[in-house]
Design a protein around this motif. Structure first.
Motif, mmCIF file in Angstrom:
data_model
loop_
_atom_site.group_PDB
_atom_site.id
_atom_site.type_symbol
_atom_site.label_atom_id
_atom_site.label_comp_id
_atom_site.label_asym_id
_atom_site.label_seq_id
_atom_site.Cartn_x
_atom_site.Cartn_y
_atom_site.Cartn_z
ATOM 1 N N GLU A 1 12.537 4.521 3.753
ATOM 2 C CA GLU A 1 13.456 5.521 4.659
ATOM 3 C C GLU A 1 14.602 6.060 3.905
ATOM 4 O O GLU A 1 15.231 7.290 4.488
ATOM 5 C CB GLU A 1 13.815 4.855 5.867
ATOM 6 C CG GLU A 1 12.720 4.557 6.742
ATOM 7 C CD GLU A 1 13.207 3.869 8.093
ATOM 8 O OE1 GLU A 1 14.395 3.972 8.459
ATOM 9 O OE2 GLU A 1 12.232 3.394 8.838
ATOM 10 N N ASN A 2 14.740 5.585 2.762
ATOM 11 C CA ASN A 2 16.035 6.134 2.036
ATOM 12 C C ASN A 2 15.570 7.198 1.338
ATOM 13 O O ASN A 2 14.426 7.175 0.480
ATOM 14 C CB ASN A 2 16.383 5.193 1.074
ATOM 15 C CG ASN A 2 17.803 5.668 0.057
ATOM 16 O OD1 ASN A 2 17.843 6.626 -0.177
ATOM 17 N ND2 ASN A 2 18.593 4.576 -0.297
ATOM 18 N N ASN B 1 20.173 3.590 6.288
ATOM 19 C CA ASN B 1 19.741 4.585 7.336
ATOM 20 C C ASN B 1 19.838 4.297 8.768
ATOM 21 O O ASN B 1 19.574 5.102 9.730
ATOM 22 C CB ASN B 1 18.125 4.935 7.193
ATOM 23 C CG ASN B 1 17.966 5.379 5.772
ATOM 24 O OD1 ASN B 1 18.072 6.687 5.294
ATOM 25 N ND2 ASN B 1 17.329 4.561 4.820
ATOM 26 N N GLN C 1 20.506 10.273 7.302
ATOM 27 C CA GLN C 1 20.352 9.934 8.815
ATOM 28 C C GLN C 1 21.919 9.135 9.148
ATOM 29 O O GLN C 1 22.009 9.422 10.350
ATOM 30 C CB GLN C 1 19.440 8.815 8.736
ATOM 31 C CG GLN C 1 17.988 9.243 8.550
ATOM 32 C CD GLN C 1 16.975 8.092 8.991
ATOM 33 O OE1 GLN C 1 17.058 7.302 9.822
ATOM 34 N NE2 GLN C 1 15.615 8.360 8.356
ATOM 35 N N ASP D 1 13.310 0.374 0.324
ATOM 36 C CA ASP D 1 13.181 1.108 1.778
ATOM 37 C C ASP D 1 12.817 2.644 1.525
ATOM 38 O O ASP D 1 13.584 3.273 0.871
ATOM 39 C CB ASP D 1 14.724 1.040 2.422
ATOM 40 C CG ASP D 1 14.533 1.584 3.723
ATOM 41 O OD1 ASP D 1 13.472 2.056 4.190
ATOM 42 O OD2 ASP D 1 15.480 1.384 4.399
ATOM 43 N N SER E 1 11.082 -3.523 2.510
ATOM 44 C CA SER E 1 12.285 -3.394 3.846
ATOM 45 C C SER E 1 13.439 -4.336 3.574
ATOM 46 O O SER E 1 13.851 -5.155 4.440
ATOM 47 C CB SER E 1 11.327 -3.854 5.156
ATOM 48 O OG SER E 1 10.456 -2.779 5.413
#
Length: 337
Positions: free
Chosen positions: A74-75, A223, A249, A72, A102
């Motif tokens: 977004e990490n 997240n 997040q 991921d 993902s």
């Protein structure tokens, strides 16, 4: 059958692979899975194909490509790791490719297959599925060096892991020394090493302190928002007096939940972040955090990968990177009220 009229295109067609893959398989070049190579060689034998000397020279070539597979992007850890690796490896003349799965296992399998077919010189991986049998077999067959980041995978590869157990145990002790007994972990519980290690360490540390573990808040991803879950938990009569919260997040949504509940840090809630960030450092008050040395992380990974590619490393590397507890102003002695 007359071998002089058989071309690599014919072999590729029979084997059901691209011409490039067939050529690399016939010439022992990097980037071909063992099972694909076997199919190509079987097709060549059946057709009577013989590679020429020019094609055999391909085996000494390097793609100058290194692949990264992360669960991921977004990490923040993986995003920063990739950016730093890309800069470091570019200085050595390599281009770094990346794919984020993902945490979908089919994407991870497809990425490894593509990395192999394109003849990458090495790969750095932190997949979302560390136990998938098919993925593990593909990695065992992978024809180039593999570096595993913080996963427990039954493959032959270099590896660097984080000492989550010591970090969480240290965080719990820091809070219990301040008199906290109701400590809430806000940590995702995925089936990979970080989540498994953190939850096991938290439970063990609380047991050693003679404290019970209440209901946990477990984000679905590293997240995800925990605002609604925490809002309910913070409104309970037996609300926690301290929290250990992972990620940027997740931490942001936890702080929002505290604000809506009218709880102050650290007067009403002590807080420790798993992973340091500019947000933790700049928050008012600054947030105590578990920090790892990212410079060491990148240096160790890049150095090992380059040594493997050059043939300068013989024994597997298996390193553990510790966290440091950076004490700031977000933790206080529990209120007697």
């Amino acid at each position: 059958m007359r071998t002089g009229k058989i071309t690599i295109k014919d072999v590729a067609r029979k084997a059901g692979v691209s011409v490039g893959t067939a050529s690399r398989a016939m010439n022992g070049a990097p980037g071909v899975l063992a099972r694909t190579r076997d199919v190509v060689h079987a097709a060549a034998r059946e057709m009577g194909y013989q590679p020429n000397a020019a094609a055999r020279a391909l085996r000494s070539r390097s793609s100058r490509l290194i692949g990264c597979l992360f669960s991921d992007l977004e990490n923040p850890l993986y995003a920063r790791l990739f950016n730093s690796l890309q800069d470091r490896l570019a200085d050595e003349g390599f281009v770094t490719l990346i794919t984020a799965s993902s945490s979908k296992v089919d994407r991870e399998r497809r990425a490894i297959q593509t990395f192999a077919e394109r003849g990458l010189d090495a790969i750095v991986i932190a997949p979302g599925h560390q136990d998938d049998p098919e993925l593990l077999q593909m990695l065992r067959d992978f024809p180039a060096p593999i570096f595993v980041v913080d996963r427990d995978m039954e493959i032959s590869a270099d590896r660097l892991v984080f000492d989550h157990a010591a970090a969480i145990e240290g965080a719990v002790k820091h809070l219990t020394d301040l008199g906290h007994q109701r400590i809430l972990p806000v940590i995702s519980h995925q089936n990979t090493r970080p989540g498994l290690e953190r939850h096991a360490a938290f439970d063990a540390a609380m047991a050693r302190a003679g404290l019970s573990v209440g209901p946990k808040v477990e984000p679905e991803t590293p997240n995800a928002s925990v605002f609604s879950q925490l809002r309910d938990r913070l409104g309970a009569p037996d609300r926690p007096t301290a929290m250990i919260v992972q990620g940027t997040q997740v931490l942001s949504s936890a702080l929002n939940a505290l604000a809506v509940a009218g709880l102050r840090v650290p007067q009403d809630m002590s807080l420790i972040a798993v992973g340091d960030s500019a947000m933790a450092e700049d928050h008012v008050p600054p947030i105590t955090a578990l920090r790892m040395d990212r410079t060491v992380l990148v240096d160790e990974i890049a150095g090992c990968v380059l040594r493997r590619i050059r043939g300068d490393q013989d024994v597997p590397m298996d390193l553990t990177l510790r966290y440091d507890l950076i004490e700031r102003a977000s933790c206080a002695r529990v209120s007697e009220d």
